[in-house]
Scaffold this active site. Structure first.
Site, PDB file in Angstrom:
ATOM      1  N   HIS A   1      13.035  51.267  -7.607  1.00  0.00           N
ATOM      2  CA  HIS A   1      12.177  50.172  -8.077  1.00  0.00           C
ATOM      3  C   HIS A   1      12.844  48.825  -7.899  1.00  0.00           C
ATOM      4  O   HIS A   1      14.051  48.719  -7.717  1.00  0.00           O
ATOM      5  CB  HIS A   1      11.744  50.369  -9.536  1.00  0.00           C
ATOM      6  CG  HIS A   1      12.857  50.326 -10.550  1.00  0.00           C
ATOM      7  ND1 HIS A   1      13.494  51.446 -11.021  1.00  0.00           N
ATOM      8  CD2 HIS A   1      13.433  49.283 -11.211  1.00  0.00           C
ATOM      9  CE1 HIS A   1      14.407  51.099 -11.916  1.00  0.00           C
ATOM     10  NE2 HIS A   1      14.388  49.785 -12.049  1.00  0.00           N
TER      11      HIS A   1
ATOM     12  N   GLU B   1       8.061  47.251 -20.800  1.00  0.00           N
ATOM     13  CA  GLU B   1       7.984  47.334 -19.343  1.00  0.00           C
ATOM     14  C   GLU B   1       6.717  48.027 -18.884  1.00  0.00           C
ATOM     15  O   GLU B   1       6.128  48.828 -19.604  1.00  0.00           O
ATOM     16  CB  GLU B   1       9.199  48.086 -18.806  1.00  0.00           C
ATOM     17  CG  GLU B   1       9.309  49.487 -19.364  1.00  0.00           C
ATOM     18  CD  GLU B   1      10.412  50.276 -18.704  1.00  0.00           C
ATOM     19  OE1 GLU B   1      11.572  50.068 -19.088  1.00  0.00           O
ATOM     20  OE2 GLU B   1      10.115  51.104 -17.834  1.00  0.00           O
TER      21      GLU B   1
ATOM     22  N   GLN C   1       8.750  47.334 -11.320  1.00  0.00           N
ATOM     23  CA  GLN C   1       8.966  47.433 -12.763  1.00  0.00           C
ATOM     24  C   GLN C   1       8.922  46.020 -13.345  1.00  0.00           C
ATOM     25  O   GLN C   1       9.785  45.197 -13.034  1.00  0.00           O
ATOM     26  CB  GLN C   1      10.337  48.066 -13.027  1.00  0.00           C
ATOM     27  CG  GLN C   1      10.699  48.203 -14.499  1.00  0.00           C
ATOM     28  CD  GLN C   1      12.121  48.715 -14.639  1.00  0.00           C
ATOM     29  OE1 GLN C   1      13.066  48.039 -14.240  1.00  0.00           O
ATOM     30  NE2 GLN C   1      12.275  49.898 -15.193  1.00  0.00           N
TER      31      GLN C   1
ATOM     32  N   HIS D   1      16.616  42.874 -10.816  1.00  0.00           N
ATOM     33  CA  HIS D   1      17.528  43.883 -10.269  1.00  0.00           C
ATOM     34  C   HIS D   1      16.839  44.747  -9.237  1.00  0.00           C
ATOM     35  O   HIS D   1      15.619  44.782  -9.146  1.00  0.00           O
ATOM     36  CB  HIS D   1      18.124  44.752 -11.385  1.00  0.00           C
ATOM     37  CG  HIS D   1      17.126  45.594 -12.129  1.00  0.00           C
ATOM     38  ND1 HIS D   1      16.478  45.186 -13.274  1.00  0.00           N
ATOM     39  CD2 HIS D   1      16.658  46.833 -11.875  1.00  0.00           C
ATOM     40  CE1 HIS D   1      15.680  46.139 -13.705  1.00  0.00           C
ATOM     41  NE2 HIS D   1      15.759  47.150 -12.868  1.00  0.00           N
TER      42      HIS D   1
ATOM     43  N   GLU E   1      20.994  48.918  -9.902  1.00  0.00           N
ATOM     44  CA  GLU E   1      20.818  50.061 -10.790  1.00  0.00           C
ATOM     45  C   GLU E   1      20.802  51.327  -9.947  1.00  0.00           C
ATOM     46  O   GLU E   1      20.290  51.311  -8.821  1.00  0.00           O
ATOM     47  CB  GLU E   1      19.489  49.892 -11.538  1.00  0.00           C
ATOM     48  CG  GLU E   1      19.164  50.984 -12.535  1.00  0.00           C
ATOM     49  CD  GLU E   1      17.822  50.729 -13.244  1.00  0.00           C
ATOM     50  OE1 GLU E   1      17.384  49.560 -13.355  1.00  0.00           O
ATOM     51  OE2 GLU E   1      17.210  51.718 -13.659  1.00  0.00           O
TER      52      GLU E   1
HETATM   53  C1  MC0 Z   1      23.569  38.201 -15.060  1.00  0.00           C
HETATM   54  N1  MC0 Z   1      24.045  37.751 -13.895  1.00  0.00           N
HETATM   55  C2  MC0 Z   1      23.266  38.189 -12.914  1.00  0.00           C
HETATM   56  C3  MC0 Z   1      22.245  38.919 -13.537  1.00  0.00           C
HETATM   57  N2  MC0 Z   1      22.466  38.927 -14.879  1.00  0.00           N
HETATM   58  N3  MC0 Z   1      23.326  38.005 -11.580  1.00  0.00           N
HETATM   59  C4  MC0 Z   1      22.346  38.578 -10.845  1.00  0.00           C
HETATM   60  N4  MC0 Z   1      21.321  39.281 -11.393  1.00  0.00           N
HETATM   61  C5  MC0 Z   1      21.231  39.475 -12.715  1.00  0.00           C
HETATM   62  N5  MC0 Z   1      20.236  40.173 -13.247  1.00  0.00           N
HETATM   63  C6  MC0 Z   1      25.226  36.897 -13.696  1.00  0.00           C
HETATM   64  C7  MC0 Z   1      25.098  35.606 -14.480  1.00  0.00           C
HETATM   65  O1  MC0 Z   1      24.378  34.640 -13.748  1.00  0.00           O
HETATM   66  C8  MC0 Z   1      26.522  35.218 -14.700  1.00  0.00           C
HETATM   67  O2  MC0 Z   1      27.034  34.588 -13.556  1.00  0.00           O
HETATM   68  C9  MC0 Z   1      27.225  36.561 -14.870  1.00  0.00           C
HETATM   69  O3  MC0 Z   1      26.376  37.534 -14.234  1.00  0.00           O
HETATM   70  C10 MC0 Z   1      27.400  36.941 -16.322  1.00  0.00           C
HETATM   71  O4  MC0 Z   1      26.126  36.876 -16.925  1.00  0.00           O
HETATM   72  P1  MC0 Z   1      25.846  36.507 -18.458  1.00  0.00           P
HETATM   73  O5  MC0 Z   1      24.547  35.814 -18.516  1.00  0.00           O
HETATM   74  O6  MC0 Z   1      27.042  35.852 -19.051  1.00  0.00           O
HETATM   75  O7  MC0 Z   1      25.584  37.877 -19.114  1.00  0.00           O
HETATM   76  P2  MC0 Z   1      26.527  39.075 -19.512  1.00  0.00           P
HETATM   77  O8  MC0 Z   1      27.841  39.025 -18.805  1.00  0.00           O
HETATM   78  O9  MC0 Z   1      26.522  39.162 -20.987  1.00  0.00           O
HETATM   79  O10 MC0 Z   1      25.653  40.287 -18.920  1.00  0.00           O
HETATM   80  C11 MC0 Z   1      25.386  40.422 -17.568  1.00  0.00           C
HETATM   81  C12 MC0 Z   1      25.222  41.927 -17.327  1.00  0.00           C
HETATM   82  C13 MC0 Z   1      24.112  42.413 -18.281  1.00  0.00           C
HETATM   83  C14 MC0 Z   1      24.831  42.135 -15.858  1.00  0.00           C
HETATM   84  C15 MC0 Z   1      26.545  42.645 -17.601  1.00  0.00           C
HETATM   85  O11 MC0 Z   1      22.901  41.701 -18.027  1.00  0.00           O
HETATM   86  C16 MC0 Z   1      23.842  43.877 -18.223  1.00  0.00           C
HETATM   87  O12 MC0 Z   1      24.540  44.697 -18.846  1.00  0.00           O
HETATM   88  N6  MC0 Z   1      22.801  44.310 -17.463  1.00  0.00           N
HETATM   89  C17 MC0 Z   1      22.464  45.719 -17.338  1.00  0.00           C
HETATM   90  C18 MC0 Z   1      21.355  46.101 -18.282  1.00  0.00           C
HETATM   91  C19 MC0 Z   1      20.046  45.396 -17.971  1.00  0.00           C
HETATM   92  O13 MC0 Z   1      20.015  44.426 -17.205  1.00  0.00           O
HETATM   93  N7  MC0 Z   1      18.975  45.843 -18.662  1.00  0.00           N
HETATM   94  C20 MC0 Z   1      17.640  45.282 -18.482  1.00  0.00           C
HETATM   95  C21 MC0 Z   1      16.834  46.075 -17.561  1.00  0.00           C
HETATM   96  P3  MC0 Z   1      27.810  33.177 -13.625  1.00  0.00           P
HETATM   97  O14 MC0 Z   1      28.148  32.865 -12.206  1.00  0.00           O
HETATM   98  O15 MC0 Z   1      26.861  32.217 -14.270  1.00  0.00           O
HETATM   99  O16 MC0 Z   1      29.021  33.473 -14.467  1.00  0.00           O
HETATM  100  S1  MC0 Z   1      16.454  47.616 -18.314  1.00  0.00           S
HETATM  101  C22 MC0 Z   1      15.874  48.599 -17.067  1.00  0.00           C
HETATM  102  O17 MC0 Z   1      15.778  48.167 -15.979  1.00  0.00           O
HETATM  103  C23 MC0 Z   1      15.517  50.027 -17.458  1.00  0.00           C
HETATM  104  C24 MC0 Z   1      14.472  50.013 -18.521  1.00  0.00           C
HETATM  105  C25 MC0 Z   1      15.104  50.888 -16.279  1.00  0.00           C
HETATM  106  O18 MC0 Z   1      15.199  50.501 -15.126  1.00  0.00           O
HETATM  107  O19 MC0 Z   1      14.655  52.025 -16.524  1.00  0.00           O
END
Ligand code: MC0
Length: 150
Positions: free
Chosen positions: A7, A43, A60, A84, A134
């Site tokens: 997705h 979602e 998604q 993502h 992912e």
């Molecule tokens: C953050 N960054 C990204 C980003 N999110 N870059 C590209 N795409 C994204 N989606 C970048 C920011 O711009 C920043 O860069 C750096 O990563 C740190 O971001 P932050 O804003 O300080 O945030 P953190 O570090 O607290 O968290 C970022 C992180 C988090 C990726 C670790 O979002 C995470 O754990 N994501 C995985 C879970 C998730 O996204 N769940 C939602 C979808 P700079 O350069 O400014 O430092 S749930 C889903 O999808 C499920 C339901 C499913 O598929 O079944």
């Protein structure tokens, strides 16, 4: 082995309005909706191709249920858009380990629950050329809800 795009995750401010856009503009229908409290999202899954064999491709749409969720933080910073990309695999455990061994940060020690009973993990966007990536193993076909009539 990663075998398909499972997705594309798209962050939006209002799920119902965005679902209506995808239906009215492209004719894509909602197959499934859920709230994933752990991930902080409401979602909608729109099936793009494939049958309900667990191996389809989806759009998604993700609306945050909390401002401090990953999607809530990302929306506040970037606005709506592609959040993502998810690759499908038959074995998310093995593929996570293989990617970890290559030095990419895998965000979860063990895969967690994703859409429609799938098992998911994420790779850090800073290790993937700016793309939050992912890995997904879909639930077995019998666990996937039937498509709605339309
Ligand atoms: C953050 N960054 C990204 C980003 N999110 N870059 C590209 N795409 C994204 N989606 C970048 C920011 O711009 C920043 O860069 C750096 O990563 C740190 O971001 P932050 O804003 O300080 O945030 P953190 O570090 O607290 O968290 C970022 C992180 C988090 C990726 C670790 O979002 C995470 O754990 N994501 C995985 C879970 C998730 O996204 N769940 C939602 C979808 P700079 O350069 O400014 O430092 S749930 C889903 O999808 C499920 C339901 C499913 O598929 O079944």
């Amino acid at each position: 082995m990663l075998t398909r795009i499972d997705h594309i995750g798209i962050a939006c401010f209002d799920l119902d309005t965005t679902v209506a856009f995808y239906r009215d503009t492209y004719g894509f229908e909602v197959f499934h909706t859920e709230i994933n409290e752990e991930q902080g999202v409401r979602e909608a899954m729109l099936r793009i191709n494939g049958t309900s064999d667990g191996g389809a491709s989806w759009i998604q749409l993700l609306e945050p249920v909390r401002e401090d969720s990953a999607v809530g933080k990302w929306l506040a910073k970037n606005g709506e858009g592609v959040h993502h990309v998810a690759f499908g695999t038959a074995d998310v455990d093995a593929d996570s380990e293989a990617v970890r061994d290559k030095g990419v940060r895998v965000l979860y020690e063990e895969p967690r629950r994703g859409s429609m009973g799938s098992r998911i993990t994420f790779l850090h966007p800073k290790d993937c050329h700016g793309v939050l990536t992912e890995l997904v193993t879909a639930a077995p076909a019998e666990d996937v809800p039937a498509a709605p009539e339309h």
